[in-house]
Design a protein around this motif. Structure first.
Motif, mmCIF file in Angstrom:
data_model
loop_
_atom_site.group_PDB
_atom_site.id
_atom_site.type_symbol
_atom_site.label_atom_id
_atom_site.label_comp_id
_atom_site.label_asym_id
_atom_site.label_seq_id
_atom_site.Cartn_x
_atom_site.Cartn_y
_atom_site.Cartn_z
ATOM 1 N N GLN A 1 -55.999 -43.586 30.618
ATOM 2 C CA GLN A 1 -54.712 -43.155 31.040
ATOM 3 C C GLN A 1 -54.780 -41.936 30.673
ATOM 4 N N ALA A 2 -54.995 -41.234 32.438
ATOM 5 C CA ALA A 2 -54.295 -39.867 32.332
ATOM 6 C C ALA A 2 -53.103 -39.153 32.079
ATOM 7 N N LYS A 3 -53.446 -38.189 31.188
ATOM 8 C CA LYS A 3 -52.653 -37.338 30.514
ATOM 9 C C LYS A 3 -51.471 -37.101 31.795
ATOM 10 N N LYS A 4 -50.125 -37.877 32.331
ATOM 11 C CA LYS A 4 -49.475 -37.524 33.065
ATOM 12 C C LYS A 4 -48.192 -36.103 32.988
ATOM 13 N N LEU A 5 -47.909 -35.388 33.452
ATOM 14 C CA LEU A 5 -46.959 -34.371 32.944
ATOM 15 C C LEU A 5 -45.524 -35.186 32.812
ATOM 16 N N PRO A 6 -44.811 -34.675 32.356
ATOM 17 C CA PRO A 6 -44.110 -35.349 31.474
ATOM 18 C C PRO A 6 -42.331 -35.202 32.926
ATOM 19 N N GLU A 7 -41.397 -35.256 33.462
ATOM 20 C CA GLU A 7 -40.825 -35.231 34.139
ATOM 21 C C GLU A 7 -40.247 -34.135 33.840
ATOM 22 N N ASN A 8 -39.570 -33.446 32.972
ATOM 23 C CA ASN A 8 -38.480 -32.395 32.433
ATOM 24 C C ASN A 8 -39.329 -31.568 32.826
ATOM 25 N N LYS A 9 -40.737 -31.303 32.931
ATOM 26 C CA LYS A 9 -41.564 -30.051 32.744
ATOM 27 C C LYS A 9 -41.962 -30.189 34.315
ATOM 28 N N LYS A 10 -41.566 -30.585 35.168
ATOM 29 C CA LYS A 10 -42.171 -31.148 36.928
ATOM 30 C C LYS A 10 -40.373 -30.189 36.773
ATOM 31 N N ASP A 11 -39.439 -31.320 36.170
ATOM 32 C CA ASP A 11 -38.283 -30.352 37.026
ATOM 33 C C ASP A 11 -38.134 -28.596 36.644
ATOM 34 N N ALA A 12 -38.502 -28.285 35.625
ATOM 35 C CA ALA A 12 -37.816 -27.279 35.518
ATOM 36 C C ALA A 12 -38.871 -26.595 36.266
#
Lengths: 197, 214
Positions: free
Chosen positions: B143-154
Protein backbone atom coordinates in the motif's frame (compact mmCIF):
# COMPACT_ATOMS: atom_id res chain seq x y z
CA UNK A 1 72.68 62.48 -29.10
CA UNK A 2 69.31 64.06 -29.59
CA UNK A 3 66.24 61.99 -29.48
CA UNK A 4 62.65 62.95 -29.02
CA UNK A 5 60.00 61.09 -27.11
CA UNK A 6 58.51 59.89 -30.36
CA UNK A 7 61.74 58.19 -31.44
CA UNK A 8 62.02 56.13 -28.28
CA UNK A 9 59.33 53.68 -29.27
CA UNK A 10 57.48 54.12 -25.99
CA UNK A 11 54.18 55.89 -26.08
CA UNK A 12 53.23 56.21 -22.45
CA UNK A 13 55.66 57.86 -20.07
CA UNK A 14 55.85 58.18 -16.32
CA UNK A 15 55.56 61.94 -15.98
CA UNK A 16 53.74 64.56 -13.96
CA UNK A 17 50.18 64.57 -15.15
CA UNK A 18 50.13 61.02 -16.52
CA UNK A 19 46.88 59.28 -15.62
CA UNK A 20 47.56 55.87 -14.16
CA UNK A 21 45.33 52.93 -13.28
CA UNK A 22 45.98 51.32 -9.91
CA UNK A 23 46.18 47.53 -10.24
CA UNK A 24 46.88 46.49 -6.71
CA UNK A 25 46.27 47.56 -3.15
CA UNK A 26 43.42 49.24 -1.37
CA UNK A 27 42.74 51.63 -4.23
CA UNK A 28 42.83 49.01 -6.94
CA UNK A 29 40.47 49.69 -9.80
CA UNK A 30 40.80 53.46 -9.52
CA UNK A 31 42.62 55.93 -11.69
CA UNK A 32 44.92 58.63 -10.42
CA UNK A 33 47.26 61.32 -11.66
CA UNK A 34 51.02 61.11 -11.22
CA UNK A 35 52.04 64.26 -9.38
CA UNK A 36 55.77 63.60 -9.15
CA UNK A 37 58.37 60.92 -9.77
CA UNK A 38 60.47 59.85 -6.80
CA UNK A 39 62.77 57.28 -8.36
CA UNK A 40 62.59 54.50 -10.89
CA UNK A 41 60.35 52.49 -8.59
CA UNK A 42 58.04 54.95 -6.92
CA UNK A 43 55.84 57.88 -7.78
CA UNK A 44 53.78 60.40 -5.91
CA UNK A 45 50.20 60.01 -6.93
CA UNK A 46 46.97 61.93 -6.32
CA UNK A 47 43.32 61.56 -7.33
CA UNK A 48 41.22 64.29 -5.73
CA UNK A 49 37.76 63.49 -7.14
CA UNK A 50 38.79 59.99 -8.16
CA UNK A 51 38.88 58.51 -4.68
CA UNK A 52 42.65 58.26 -4.36
CA UNK A 53 44.46 59.98 -1.53
CA UNK A 54 47.74 61.75 -2.16
CA UNK A 55 50.28 58.99 -1.62
CA UNK A 56 53.48 57.34 -2.71
CA UNK A 57 52.85 54.28 -4.79
CA UNK A 58 55.11 51.73 -6.40
CA UNK A 59 55.24 51.73 -10.20
CA UNK A 60 54.72 47.98 -10.03
CA UNK A 61 51.23 48.62 -8.76
CA UNK A 62 50.36 50.95 -11.55
CA UNK A 63 49.48 50.78 -15.23
CA UNK A 64 49.87 53.84 -17.41
CA UNK A 65 46.94 55.04 -19.49
CA UNK A 66 46.85 57.10 -22.64
CA UNK A 67 45.73 60.23 -20.86
CA UNK A 68 47.95 63.06 -19.69
CA UNK A 69 46.61 65.92 -17.66
CA UNK A 70 48.44 69.23 -17.92
CA UNK A 71 49.90 69.68 -14.47
CA UNK A 72 53.32 70.92 -13.26
CA UNK A 73 55.54 68.45 -11.45
CA UNK A 74 54.87 68.26 -7.72
CA UNK A 75 51.41 69.76 -8.25
CA UNK A 76 49.22 70.13 -5.22
CA UNK A 77 45.88 68.39 -4.83
CA UNK A 78 43.84 71.44 -5.75
CA UNK A 79 45.78 72.06 -8.96
CA UNK A 80 45.29 68.45 -9.97
CA UNK A 81 41.57 68.68 -9.16
CA UNK A 82 40.99 71.68 -11.43
CA UNK A 83 43.07 70.06 -14.16
CA UNK A 84 41.04 66.85 -13.94
CA UNK A 85 37.73 68.69 -14.18
CA UNK A 86 38.94 70.82 -17.10
CA UNK A 87 40.22 67.76 -18.93
CA UNK A 88 36.98 65.89 -18.30
CA UNK A 89 38.97 62.88 -17.17
CA UNK A 90 36.16 60.92 -15.53
CA UNK A 91 34.00 61.15 -18.62
CA UNK A 92 36.87 60.33 -20.98
CA UNK A 93 37.91 57.36 -18.89
CA UNK A 94 34.33 56.07 -18.94
CA UNK A 95 34.33 56.17 -22.73
CA UNK A 96 37.43 54.05 -23.15
CA UNK A 97 37.29 50.29 -23.52
CA UNK A 98 39.56 49.90 -20.53
CA UNK A 99 37.41 52.12 -18.38
CA UNK A 100 34.30 50.26 -19.47
CA UNK A 101 35.82 46.89 -18.67
CA UNK A 102 36.76 48.10 -15.20
CA UNK A 103 33.26 49.41 -14.61
CA UNK A 104 31.54 46.22 -15.78
CA UNK A 105 33.83 44.05 -13.68
CA UNK A 106 32.99 46.22 -10.69
CA UNK A 107 29.27 45.90 -11.43
CA UNK A 108 29.48 42.16 -11.96
CA UNK A 109 31.23 41.66 -8.65
CA UNK A 110 28.42 43.39 -6.81
CA UNK A 111 25.60 41.46 -8.39
CA UNK A 112 23.01 39.68 -6.31
CA UNK A 113 22.20 35.98 -6.87
CA UNK A 114 19.02 36.86 -8.81
CA UNK A 115 20.89 39.44 -10.89
CA UNK A 116 23.55 36.88 -11.71
CA UNK A 117 20.79 34.57 -12.92
CA UNK A 118 19.34 37.33 -15.11
CA UNK A 119 22.77 37.99 -16.63
CA UNK A 120 23.13 34.30 -17.37
CA UNK A 121 19.76 34.18 -19.14
CA UNK A 122 20.60 37.28 -21.20
CA UNK A 123 23.99 35.89 -22.16
CA UNK A 124 22.32 32.71 -23.29
CA UNK A 125 19.75 34.60 -25.37
CA UNK A 126 22.41 36.81 -26.93
CA UNK A 127 24.72 33.92 -27.76
CA UNK A 128 21.84 32.01 -29.34
CA UNK A 129 21.06 34.91 -31.66
CA UNK A 130 24.71 35.53 -32.47
CA UNK A 131 25.45 31.88 -33.15
CA UNK A 132 22.38 31.66 -35.35
CA UNK A 133 23.64 34.51 -37.49
CA UNK A 134 27.13 33.10 -37.67
CA UNK A 135 25.81 29.69 -38.68
CA UNK A 136 23.66 31.22 -41.39
CA UNK A 137 26.57 33.30 -42.65
CA UNK A 138 28.83 30.27 -42.86
CA UNK A 139 26.11 28.28 -44.58
CA UNK A 140 25.59 25.69 -41.88
CA UNK A 141 22.17 24.41 -40.93
CA UNK A 142 20.68 26.00 -37.90
CA UNK A 143 19.56 23.52 -35.22
CA UNK A 144 16.03 24.18 -34.13
CA UNK A 145 15.83 24.61 -30.42
CA UNK A 146 12.62 23.16 -29.08
CA UNK A 147 12.72 25.07 -25.84
CA UNK A 148 13.21 28.54 -27.29
CA UNK A 149 9.88 30.12 -28.18
CA UNK A 150 9.47 33.10 -30.42
CA UNK A 151 7.75 35.02 -27.68
CA UNK A 152 10.49 34.61 -25.11
CA UNK A 153 10.27 37.55 -22.80
CA UNK A 154 13.50 39.35 -23.41
CA UNK A 155 14.56 42.09 -21.11
CA UNK A 156 14.71 45.48 -22.76
CA UNK A 157 18.04 46.43 -24.31
CA UNK A 158 18.38 49.09 -21.65
CA UNK A 159 18.18 46.42 -19.00
CA UNK A 160 20.64 44.26 -20.88
CA UNK A 161 23.10 47.12 -21.13
CA UNK A 162 22.75 48.01 -17.50
CA UNK A 163 23.70 44.51 -16.46
CA UNK A 164 26.35 43.59 -18.97
CA UNK A 165 27.88 46.79 -20.34
CA UNK A 166 28.00 50.35 -19.24
CA UNK A 167 27.72 51.58 -22.84
CA UNK A 168 24.87 50.72 -25.22
CA UNK A 169 25.27 47.53 -27.16
CA UNK A 170 26.16 48.12 -30.78
CA UNK A 171 25.71 45.81 -33.72
CA UNK A 172 28.71 43.60 -34.29
CA UNK A 173 30.17 43.11 -37.74
CA UNK A 174 31.37 39.68 -38.79
CA UNK A 175 33.15 40.68 -41.96
CA UNK A 176 36.08 38.47 -41.11
CA UNK A 177 33.92 35.37 -41.18
CA UNK A 178 32.67 35.70 -44.70
CA UNK A 179 34.62 35.25 -47.91
CA UNK A 180 36.25 38.45 -49.03
CA UNK A 181 33.71 40.24 -51.18
CA UNK A 182 33.02 43.79 -52.04
CA UNK A 183 29.88 43.75 -49.90
CA UNK A 184 29.91 44.71 -46.26
CA UNK A 185 28.22 42.21 -44.04
CA UNK A 186 26.82 43.56 -40.82
CA UNK A 187 24.90 41.53 -38.31
CA UNK A 188 23.02 43.10 -35.45
CA UNK A 189 21.56 41.08 -32.62
CA UNK A 190 18.08 42.24 -33.51
CA UNK A 191 18.25 41.69 -37.27
CA UNK A 192 17.41 38.22 -38.48
CA UNK A 193 17.85 37.75 -42.24
CA UNK A 194 21.19 37.84 -43.97
CA UNK A 195 21.40 37.59 -47.72
CA UNK A 196 24.42 37.70 -49.96
CA UNK A 197 23.70 39.90 -52.88
CA UNK B 1 52.65 -9.49 76.49
CA UNK B 2 51.18 -7.23 73.77
CA UNK B 3 53.22 -4.21 72.91
CA UNK B 4 50.78 -1.33 73.29
CA UNK B 5 52.67 0.78 70.70
CA UNK B 6 52.48 -1.99 68.18
CA UNK B 7 48.83 -2.42 68.80
CA UNK B 8 48.24 1.31 68.32
CA UNK B 9 49.14 1.11 64.61
CA UNK B 10 46.48 -1.41 63.72
CA UNK B 11 43.85 -0.72 66.30
CA UNK B 12 41.23 1.85 65.13
CA UNK B 13 39.11 3.63 67.60
CA UNK B 14 36.00 3.40 65.44
CA UNK B 15 34.84 0.25 63.83
CA UNK B 16 34.79 0.26 60.00
CA UNK B 17 31.24 -0.61 59.02
CA UNK B 18 30.19 -1.63 55.51
CA UNK B 19 27.11 0.31 54.53
CA UNK B 20 25.97 -1.98 51.77
CA UNK B 21 26.75 -5.53 50.90
CA UNK B 22 26.87 -4.75 47.17
CA UNK B 23 28.74 -1.85 45.60
CA UNK B 24 28.64 -1.33 41.82
CA UNK B 25 31.96 -1.19 39.99
CA UNK B 26 31.13 2.08 38.17
CA UNK B 27 29.38 5.17 39.36
CA UNK B 28 25.72 5.47 38.47
CA UNK B 29 25.01 8.01 35.76
CA UNK B 30 22.33 10.45 36.71
CA UNK B 31 20.27 12.08 33.99
CA UNK B 32 20.96 15.80 33.64
CA UNK B 33 18.26 18.03 34.99
CA UNK B 34 18.32 21.77 35.08
CA UNK B 35 18.39 22.96 38.63
CA UNK B 36 16.90 26.27 37.64
CA UNK B 37 14.06 26.37 35.17
CA UNK B 38 16.03 28.15 32.45
CA UNK B 39 13.78 29.11 29.54
CA UNK B 40 14.70 28.06 26.03
CA UNK B 41 16.06 31.15 24.30
CA UNK B 42 14.42 32.11 21.02
CA UNK B 43 16.60 31.75 17.94
CA UNK B 44 18.30 34.96 16.85
CA UNK B 45 16.73 36.61 13.85
CA UNK B 46 18.82 35.85 10.77
CA UNK B 47 19.87 38.81 8.71
CA UNK B 48 17.55 39.22 5.76
CA UNK B 49 15.29 36.30 6.66
CA UNK B 50 12.04 38.09 5.93
CA UNK B 51 8.76 36.51 4.83
CA UNK B 52 9.04 36.22 1.07
CA UNK B 53 12.81 36.03 0.99
CA UNK B 54 14.30 33.69 -1.60
CA UNK B 55 16.71 31.25 0.03
CA UNK B 56 19.05 28.66 -1.39
CA UNK B 57 18.87 25.27 0.27
CA UNK B 58 22.39 24.12 0.99
CA UNK B 59 21.88 20.61 2.27
CA UNK B 60 19.43 17.77 2.37
CA UNK B 61 17.08 16.34 -0.22
CA UNK B 62 16.44 19.70 -1.86
CA UNK B 63 19.96 21.05 -1.91
CA UNK B 64 20.60 23.66 -4.56
CA UNK B 65 16.95 24.61 -4.88
CA UNK B 66 15.78 28.16 -4.58
CA UNK B 67 12.94 28.36 -2.13
CA UNK B 68 10.58 30.97 -0.65
CA UNK B 69 10.71 31.56 3.10
CA UNK B 70 7.28 31.93 4.70
CA UNK B 71 7.73 32.22 8.44
CA UNK B 72 9.61 31.03 11.51
CA UNK B 73 7.96 28.25 13.48
CA UNK B 74 8.03 28.16 17.28
CA UNK B 75 10.35 25.15 17.18
CA UNK B 76 13.01 27.36 15.57
CA UNK B 77 12.68 25.87 12.11
CA UNK B 78 11.78 27.85 9.04
CA UNK B 79 8.57 27.17 7.14
CA UNK B 80 9.33 27.14 3.49
CA UNK B 81 7.74 26.39 0.13
CA UNK B 82 9.06 25.91 -3.47
CA UNK B 83 6.38 26.80 -4.60
CA UNK B 84 5.66 23.16 -5.44
CA UNK B 85 4.54 23.71 -9.03
CA UNK B 86 7.61 25.78 -9.82
CA UNK B 87 10.43 23.68 -8.45
CA UNK B 88 8.95 20.66 -6.68
CA UNK B 89 9.76 21.72 -3.15
CA UNK B 90 6.68 21.22 -0.96
CA UNK B 91 5.53 23.07 2.13
CA UNK B 92 8.26 22.08 4.50
CA UNK B 93 10.21 22.85 7.61
CA UNK B 94 13.89 23.60 7.18
CA UNK B 95 16.73 24.43 9.46
CA UNK B 96 17.84 28.01 8.86
CA UNK B 97 21.43 26.90 9.23
CA UNK B 98 21.13 25.25 5.83
CA UNK B 99 19.45 28.18 4.13
CA UNK B 100 21.50 30.72 2.22
CA UNK B 101 19.36 33.84 2.47
CA UNK B 102 19.46 36.07 -0.62
CA UNK B 103 18.47 39.67 -0.93
CA UNK B 104 15.60 39.05 -3.37
CA UNK B 105 12.12 38.95 -1.87
CA UNK B 106 8.75 38.02 -3.26
CA UNK B 107 5.49 39.62 -2.17
CA UNK B 108 3.57 37.01 -0.19
CA UNK B 109 0.90 39.03 1.60
CA UNK B 110 -1.96 36.63 0.94
CA UNK B 111 0.19 33.56 1.44
CA UNK B 112 1.59 34.95 4.69
CA UNK B 113 -1.92 35.24 6.08
CA UNK B 114 -2.57 31.60 5.24
CA UNK B 115 0.78 30.56 6.62
CA UNK B 116 0.11 32.27 9.93
CA UNK B 117 -2.23 29.47 10.98
CA UNK B 118 0.37 26.71 10.49
CA UNK B 119 2.24 25.21 13.38
CA UNK B 120 4.87 22.54 14.06
CA UNK B 121 2.12 19.98 14.66
CA UNK B 122 1.09 20.15 11.02
CA UNK B 123 4.56 19.11 9.91
CA UNK B 124 5.27 16.57 12.64
CA UNK B 125 5.56 12.92 11.65
CA UNK B 126 2.42 10.93 12.25
CA UNK B 127 3.09 7.85 14.36
CA UNK B 128 1.88 4.71 12.61
CA UNK B 129 -0.05 2.10 14.50
CA UNK B 130 2.21 -0.96 14.65
CA UNK B 131 0.69 -3.99 12.96
CA UNK B 132 1.60 -7.45 14.16
CA UNK B 133 4.00 -9.39 11.92
CA UNK B 134 1.38 -11.86 10.75
CA UNK B 135 -0.86 -9.17 9.38
CA UNK B 136 2.03 -7.72 7.37
CA UNK B 137 2.75 -11.09 5.79
CA UNK B 138 -0.83 -11.53 4.65
CA UNK B 139 -1.26 -7.97 3.46
CA UNK B 140 -2.24 -7.94 -0.20
CA UNK B 141 0.09 -5.79 -2.23
CA UNK B 142 2.13 -2.90 -1.03
CA UNK B 143 0.00 0.00 0.00
CA UNK B 144 1.65 3.19 -1.18
CA UNK B 145 1.81 5.98 1.33
CA UNK B 146 -0.55 8.65 0.21
CA UNK B 147 -0.24 12.30 1.05
CA UNK B 148 -3.12 13.28 3.32
CA UNK B 149 -5.60 15.63 1.69
CA UNK B 150 -5.11 18.38 4.24
CA UNK B 151 -1.45 18.67 3.20
CA UNK B 152 -2.33 18.88 -0.47
CA UNK B 153 -4.92 21.55 0.27
CA UNK B 154 -2.49 23.50 2.40
CA UNK B 155 0.09 23.40 -0.42
CA UNK B 156 -2.32 24.80 -2.99
CA UNK B 157 -3.71 27.34 -0.55
CA UNK B 158 -0.34 28.85 0.13
CA UNK B 159 1.23 28.43 -3.32
CA UNK B 160 -1.59 29.85 -5.43
CA UNK B 161 -1.29 33.50 -4.37
CA UNK B 162 2.49 33.32 -4.64
CA UNK B 163 2.63 31.78 -8.12
CA UNK B 164 -0.01 34.18 -9.47
CA UNK B 165 2.19 37.16 -8.73
CA UNK B 166 5.44 35.62 -9.98
CA UNK B 167 6.99 37.12 -13.10
CA UNK B 168 8.38 34.81 -15.76
CA UNK B 169 11.98 35.62 -14.89
CA UNK B 170 11.34 34.96 -11.23
CA UNK B 171 9.70 31.62 -12.07
CA UNK B 172 12.73 30.66 -14.13
CA UNK B 173 14.94 31.72 -11.25
CA UNK B 174 13.08 29.65 -8.67
CA UNK B 175 12.95 26.68 -11.01
CA UNK B 176 16.71 26.77 -11.51
CA UNK B 177 19.28 25.23 -9.22
CA UNK B 178 22.20 26.95 -7.57
CA UNK B 179 25.51 25.43 -8.59
CA UNK B 180 29.11 26.44 -8.42
CA UNK B 181 30.91 26.54 -11.72
CA UNK B 182 34.44 27.30 -12.82
CA UNK B 183 35.50 30.74 -11.80
CA UNK B 184 32.80 31.18 -9.18
CA UNK B 185 34.24 32.00 -5.80
CA UNK B 186 31.59 31.66 -3.09
CA UNK B 187 33.53 33.82 -0.67
CA UNK B 188 33.44 36.64 -3.21
CA UNK B 189 29.83 36.19 -4.29
CA UNK B 190 27.25 38.50 -2.86
CA UNK B 191 23.90 37.22 -1.61
CA UNK B 192 23.09 39.99 0.82
CA UNK B 193 24.11 43.61 0.49
CA UNK B 194 27.75 44.49 0.38
CA UNK B 195 29.32 46.51 3.17
CA UNK B 196 31.68 48.85 1.42
CA UNK B 197 34.37 50.78 3.17
CA UNK B 198 34.52 53.81 0.94
CA UNK B 199 35.90 57.04 2.22
CA UNK B 200 33.50 59.54 0.67
CA UNK B 201 35.75 62.54 1.25
CA UNK B 202 38.25 61.30 -1.33
CA UNK B 203 35.56 61.41 -4.00
CA UNK B 204 34.24 64.83 -3.12
CA UNK B 205 35.92 67.93 -4.58
CA UNK B 206 37.95 70.08 -2.26
CA UNK B 207 36.05 72.97 -0.74
CA UNK B 208 36.96 76.40 -1.97
CA UNK B 209 38.72 78.39 0.69
CA UNK B 210 37.47 81.92 1.14
CA UNK B 211 40.26 84.46 0.99
CA UNK B 212 40.40 86.63 4.07
CA UNK B 213 40.11 90.30 3.33
CA UNK B 214 42.82 92.29 4.95
Amino acid sequence: INFSKGQMGFKRFVEAGRVAYINFGEDHGKICVIADVINNNRVLVDGPTLGVARQVISLRRIALTDFVVKVPKGAKTRTIQTAISEFGLIKKWGETKWGNKVATHAKRSKLNDFERFQVMVLKRQKSYLVNKEVAQASGKKVHKKKTVKKETKQLKPSAISSLTHTHTYQPVSYTHLTLPTSDLVQISVVAVSLKKK
Amino acid sequence: GINAEYMGLYFFEEEMVKKFKWYPTEDEKKPFTRKSKAKKKPIKARKGLVPGAVCIVLSGRFKGRRVVFLKMLPSGLAMVTGPYKVNGVPLRRMNTAYLLVTKTTISIDAAAKEAASFDDKFFAKVKEVKKPEEEKLFAEGAQAKKLPENKKDAQTKIDKPIVEKLEKVMKQYLASRFTLRNGMKPHEMIFQSLIQNINPSSFLPLKKKKKKKK
